[in-house]
Design a protein around this motif. Structure first.
Motif, short mmCIF file in Angstrom:
data_model
loop_
_atom_site.label_atom_id
_atom_site.label_comp_id
_atom_site.label_asym_id
_atom_site.label_seq_id
_atom_site.Cartn_x
_atom_site.Cartn_y
_atom_site.Cartn_z
N PRO A 253 0.82 -1.21 0.00
CA PRO A 253 0.00 0.00 0.00
C PRO A 253 0.86 1.27 0.00
O PRO A 253 1.89 1.34 0.67
CB PRO A 253 -0.81 -0.11 1.29
CG PRO A 253 -0.89 -1.59 1.55
CD PRO A 253 0.44 -2.13 1.08
N LEU A 254 0.41 2.25 -0.77
CA LEU A 254 1.08 3.56 -0.87
C LEU A 254 0.50 4.48 0.18
O LEU A 254 -0.72 4.62 0.28
CB LEU A 254 0.85 4.15 -2.26
CG LEU A 254 1.27 5.60 -2.48
CD1 LEU A 254 2.79 5.73 -2.44
CD2 LEU A 254 0.73 6.11 -3.81
N ILE A 255 1.37 5.10 0.96
CA ILE A 255 0.94 6.05 1.98
C ILE A 255 1.62 7.38 1.71
O ILE A 255 2.84 7.49 1.81
CB ILE A 255 1.27 5.55 3.41
CG1 ILE A 255 0.57 4.22 3.65
CG2 ILE A 255 0.87 6.60 4.44
CD1 ILE A 255 1.02 3.50 4.90
N THR B 51 -5.72 8.21 3.05
CA THR B 51 -5.76 6.78 3.33
C THR B 51 -4.80 6.05 2.41
O THR B 51 -4.39 6.57 1.37
CB THR B 51 -7.19 6.22 3.12
OG1 THR B 51 -7.60 6.48 1.77
CG2 THR B 51 -8.18 6.86 4.08
N ALA B 52 -4.44 4.83 2.78
CA ALA B 52 -3.51 4.02 1.99
C ALA B 52 -4.14 3.67 0.64
O ALA B 52 -5.34 3.40 0.55
CB ALA B 52 -3.14 2.76 2.74
N ALA C 143 -4.06 0.97 -2.25
CA ALA C 143 -3.66 -0.42 -2.48
C ALA C 143 -2.90 -0.56 -3.79
O ALA C 143 -3.08 0.24 -4.71
CB ALA C 143 -4.90 -1.31 -2.48
N PRO C 144 -2.06 -1.59 -3.89
CA PRO C 144 -1.36 -1.83 -5.16
C PRO C 144 -2.37 -1.96 -6.31
O PRO C 144 -3.40 -2.62 -6.17
CB PRO C 144 -0.63 -3.15 -4.92
CG PRO C 144 -0.41 -3.18 -3.43
CD PRO C 144 -1.64 -2.54 -2.85
N GLY C 145 -2.09 -1.30 -7.41
CA GLY C 145 -2.98 -1.33 -8.57
C GLY C 145 -4.07 -0.27 -8.54
O GLY C 145 -4.72 -0.01 -9.55
N GLU C 146 -4.30 0.32 -7.39
CA GLU C 146 -5.31 1.36 -7.26
C GLU C 146 -4.69 2.72 -7.54
O GLU C 146 -3.47 2.88 -7.52
CB GLU C 146 -5.93 1.35 -5.86
CG GLU C 146 -6.66 0.07 -5.52
CD GLU C 146 -7.90 -0.14 -6.39
OE1 GLU C 146 -8.65 0.83 -6.60
OE2 GLU C 146 -8.08 -1.27 -6.88
N GLY C 147 -5.54 3.72 -7.74
CA GLY C 147 -5.04 5.06 -8.05
C GLY C 147 -5.68 6.12 -7.18
O GLY C 147 -6.50 5.85 -6.31
N GLY C 148 -5.29 7.34 -7.47
CA GLY C 148 -5.81 8.48 -6.76
C GLY C 148 -5.50 9.75 -7.52
O GLY C 148 -4.94 9.72 -8.62
N ALA D 247 6.23 10.15 0.34
CA ALA D 247 5.47 8.91 0.52
C ALA D 247 6.43 7.78 0.88
O ALA D 247 7.65 7.96 0.89
CB ALA D 247 4.72 8.57 -0.76
N ASN D 248 5.87 6.61 1.13
CA ASN D 248 6.68 5.43 1.47
C ASN D 248 7.19 4.76 0.19
O ASN D 248 6.99 3.58 -0.05
CB ASN D 248 5.87 4.45 2.33
CG ASN D 248 4.65 3.91 1.61
OD1 ASN D 248 4.07 4.55 0.74
ND2 ASN D 248 4.24 2.71 1.97
N THR D 249 7.86 5.53 -0.62
CA THR D 249 8.41 5.08 -1.89
C THR D 249 9.93 5.23 -1.86
O THR D 249 10.48 5.84 -0.95
CB THR D 249 7.84 5.92 -3.05
OG1 THR D 249 8.12 7.30 -2.80
CG2 THR D 249 6.34 5.73 -3.18
N ILE D 250 10.59 4.72 -2.87
CA ILE D 250 12.03 4.92 -3.02
C ILE D 250 12.24 5.53 -4.40
O ILE D 250 11.92 4.88 -5.39
CB ILE D 250 12.83 3.62 -2.88
CG1 ILE D 250 12.63 3.05 -1.48
CG2 ILE D 250 14.29 3.85 -3.18
CD1 ILE D 250 13.27 1.71 -1.27
#
Length: 162
Positions: free
Chosen positions: A91-93, A111-112, A114-119, A142-145
């Motif tokens: 999940p992307l936060i 909100t988080a 989910a993988p494959g979901e968008g915003g 975000a919680n990305t690299i």
């Protein structure tokens, strides 16, 4: 005397800044954190890891990283929605979205994702007291690299004619 006291305070400050401690457990013991607490704040995913696993993280993929708006008159409000998808495996936060000035504001999903979901990240730029070519960066944390991704709102603002 004052010079020696200032020098002593400077040395004490330098020594105390080199070691980061935190309270541990209910006993309030202090233990040193290797690398310092700032590593955790800058990128919580990699704070305790020597090797970074870039396969099992959230990944934010935008349909566009830059939006070029039409020429506008000073005082207009430019709005644009930046769409994204979490192409990662967790999940992307999104923890923060900010611009370089108060004239550009953005909102983000709290909100988080989910993988494959968008915003969508809606951005508004108020051109009041602005003129000429404008390039407004919006930084997403975000919680990305890497932990930060930057998108841009660009265009021409025509100032008031005298």
């Amino acid at each position: 005397m004052v010079k020696n006291m200032l020098l002593s305070m400077l040395v004490l400050l330098m020594v105390s800044c080199n070691e980061t401690t935190v309270a541990s457990g209910s006993e309030n013991k202090e233990e040193a954190i290797e690398g310092g607490i700032s590593d955790i704040i800058r990128n919580p995913i990699t704070a305790d890891q020597e090797e970074i696993d870039t396969n099992n993280v959230a990944k934010i993929t935008f349909s566009e990283l830059s939006y070029e708006y039409e020429r506008v008159d000073e005082g207009a409000v430019v709005s644009h929605d930046f769409s994204f998808v979490n192409t990662g495996k967790v999940p992307l936060i999104i923890s923060n979205v900010r611009s370089t000035c108060g004239c550009t504001v953005a909102d983000w999903p709290k909100t988080a994702i989910a993988p494959g979901e968008g915003g969508v990240i809606p951005v508004r730029f108020d051109t009041k007291n602005k003129s000429g070519r404008q390039n407004k960066p919006i930084t997403i944390t975000a919680n990305t690299i890497p932990a930060k991704t930057t998108i841009y709102l660009n265009g021409q603002v025509d100032g008031e004619s005298s």
